[in-house]
Design a protein around this motif. Structure first.
Motif, short mmCIF file in Angstrom:
data_model
loop_
_atom_site.label_atom_id
_atom_site.label_comp_id
_atom_site.label_asym_id
_atom_site.label_seq_id
_atom_site.Cartn_x
_atom_site.Cartn_y
_atom_site.Cartn_z
N LEU A 191 29.69 -0.23 38.17
CA LEU A 191 29.74 0.22 39.85
C LEU A 191 30.98 1.40 39.82
O LEU A 191 30.24 2.08 40.30
CB LEU A 191 29.35 -0.79 40.55
N ILE A 192 31.74 1.81 39.83
CA ILE A 192 32.92 2.29 40.54
C ILE A 192 33.23 3.47 38.85
O ILE A 192 33.13 4.44 39.36
CB ILE A 192 33.70 1.94 41.17
N GLY A 193 33.13 3.09 37.24
CA GLY A 193 33.39 3.55 37.02
C GLY A 193 33.00 4.98 35.87
O GLY A 193 31.63 4.97 36.16
N ASP A 194 33.71 6.16 35.84
CA ASP A 194 33.18 7.41 36.09
C ASP A 194 32.93 7.46 33.69
O ASP A 194 34.39 7.67 33.55
CB ASP A 194 33.80 8.06 35.59
N PHE A 195 31.78 6.39 33.36
CA PHE A 195 31.77 6.01 32.21
C PHE A 195 31.50 8.02 31.12
O PHE A 195 31.65 8.26 29.96
CB PHE A 195 31.20 5.37 30.96
N SER A 197 51.05 11.33 35.37
CA SER A 197 50.30 10.68 34.64
C SER A 197 50.74 9.78 33.76
O SER A 197 49.47 8.80 33.33
CB SER A 197 48.66 10.98 34.91
N LEU A 198 51.60 9.82 33.39
CA LEU A 198 52.33 9.27 31.79
C LEU A 198 52.79 8.13 32.40
O LEU A 198 52.06 6.80 31.58
CB LEU A 198 53.62 10.06 31.88
N ILE A 199 53.03 7.39 34.04
CA ILE A 199 53.34 5.82 34.34
C ILE A 199 51.72 5.49 34.22
O ILE A 199 51.96 4.02 33.92
CB ILE A 199 53.51 5.89 35.32
N TYR A 200 50.92 5.93 34.69
CA TYR A 200 49.54 4.77 34.39
C TYR A 200 49.04 4.54 32.63
O TYR A 200 48.08 3.82 32.42
CB TYR A 200 48.19 5.66 35.10
N SER A 201 49.33 5.65 32.08
CA SER A 201 49.23 4.90 30.81
C SER A 201 50.29 3.86 30.02
O SER A 201 49.24 2.97 29.19
CB SER A 201 49.35 6.36 29.51
N PHE A 202 50.91 3.44 30.51
CA PHE A 202 51.87 2.34 29.97
C PHE A 202 51.13 1.26 30.81
O PHE A 202 52.34 0.01 30.24
CB PHE A 202 53.37 2.46 30.42
N ILE A 203 50.09 0.85 32.32
CA ILE A 203 49.78 0.15 32.68
C ILE A 203 48.74 -1.56 31.23
O ILE A 203 49.54 -2.34 31.53
CB ILE A 203 49.15 0.64 33.61
N PRO A 204 48.29 -0.10 30.72
CA PRO A 204 47.43 -1.96 29.76
C PRO A 204 48.65 -2.53 28.45
O PRO A 204 49.18 -3.60 28.48
CB PRO A 204 46.54 -0.86 28.60
N ALA A 205 50.23 -2.00 28.23
CA ALA A 205 51.22 -2.30 27.76
C ALA A 205 51.81 -2.78 28.59
O ALA A 205 52.02 -4.37 27.69
CB ALA A 205 51.85 -0.95 27.05
N VAL A 206 51.78 -3.28 29.05
CA VAL A 206 53.04 -3.76 30.24
C VAL A 206 52.34 -4.71 30.58
O VAL A 206 52.45 -5.72 30.77
CB VAL A 206 53.44 -2.97 31.47
N CYS A 216 43.40 -3.92 35.43
CA CYS A 216 42.28 -3.59 34.88
C CYS A 216 42.00 -2.52 36.36
O CYS A 216 41.43 -1.43 36.51
CB CYS A 216 41.21 -4.23 34.41
N PHE A 217 42.34 -3.87 37.60
CA PHE A 217 41.21 -3.15 38.54
C PHE A 217 43.02 -1.46 38.61
O PHE A 217 42.11 -0.85 39.97
CB PHE A 217 41.71 -3.72 39.57
N SER A 218 43.81 -2.05 38.82
CA SER A 218 45.25 -0.47 39.19
C SER A 218 44.19 0.61 38.01
O SER A 218 44.53 1.20 38.74
CB SER A 218 46.38 -0.82 38.43
N ILE A 219 44.29 0.39 37.13
CA ILE A 219 43.80 1.30 36.35
C ILE A 219 42.04 2.65 36.72
O ILE A 219 42.00 3.13 36.92
CB ILE A 219 43.24 1.19 35.32
N LEU A 220 41.27 1.08 37.72
CA LEU A 220 40.24 1.25 38.21
C LEU A 220 40.36 2.69 38.97
O LEU A 220 39.64 3.53 39.83
CB LEU A 220 39.26 0.73 38.54
N PHE A 221 41.38 1.74 40.03
CA PHE A 221 41.25 2.53 41.10
C PHE A 221 42.74 3.51 41.21
O PHE A 221 42.51 4.57 42.45
CB PHE A 221 41.64 1.11 42.45
N LEU A 222 43.92 3.27 40.62
CA LEU A 222 44.49 4.28 40.49
C LEU A 222 44.34 5.58 39.90
O LEU A 222 44.47 6.69 40.80
CB LEU A 222 46.09 3.73 40.46
#
Length: 133
Positions: free
Chosen positions: A25-29, A41-50, A94-100
């Protein structure tokens, strides 16, 4: 025991379905492969690993509460709690990445696929908890 596993599967399915629905519904594929990582935006790339490391750490830490003389029902209850904690951490990521940072939707999709692969299965649960069928 089979009823408890079915309940755990339903919980897993609900979590995965919620994240999947939100992404559709929200994602831009259209721009899923347009990743531009800069200093801000480097910090956001670590969200999945963390999220991966933290979820596995919490899962193993909760499973350490199982003692040898624990009954099978108690073992499964602890396993169920550990699984829900693990999935919750991944769902929050997942939601953090989607919204942030929606530009990094690819990372969220990868986490979602990982979450799908974590579906509870008897073949994994019984040997891990040392439960006999």
């Amino acid at each position: 025991m089979n009823q408890k596993i079915k309940t755990l599967k339903i919980i897993h399915l609900a979590l995965v379905a919620g994240v999947t629905l939100a992404y559709f519904l929200i994602g831009d594929f259209k721009n899923i492969l347009n990743l531009e990582i800069d200093d801000s935006s480097l910090i956001y790339s670590f969200i999945p690993a963390v999220a991966y490391v933290l979820s596995n750490f919490i899962f193993k830490k909760v499973l350490k509460n199982i003692k040898k003389d624990t009954s099978d029902d108690e073992k499964f209850m602890i396993y169920q709690n550990a699984s829900i904690y693990k999935w919750a951490v991944l769902e929050v990521a997942c939601f953090s990445i989607l919204f942030l940072k929606p530009d990094f939707i690819l990372f969220g999709v990868i986490l979602l696929f990982y979450m799908i692969l974590l579906a509870p299965k008897e073949e994994k649960i019984f040997p891990l908890l040392e439960i006999r069928k």
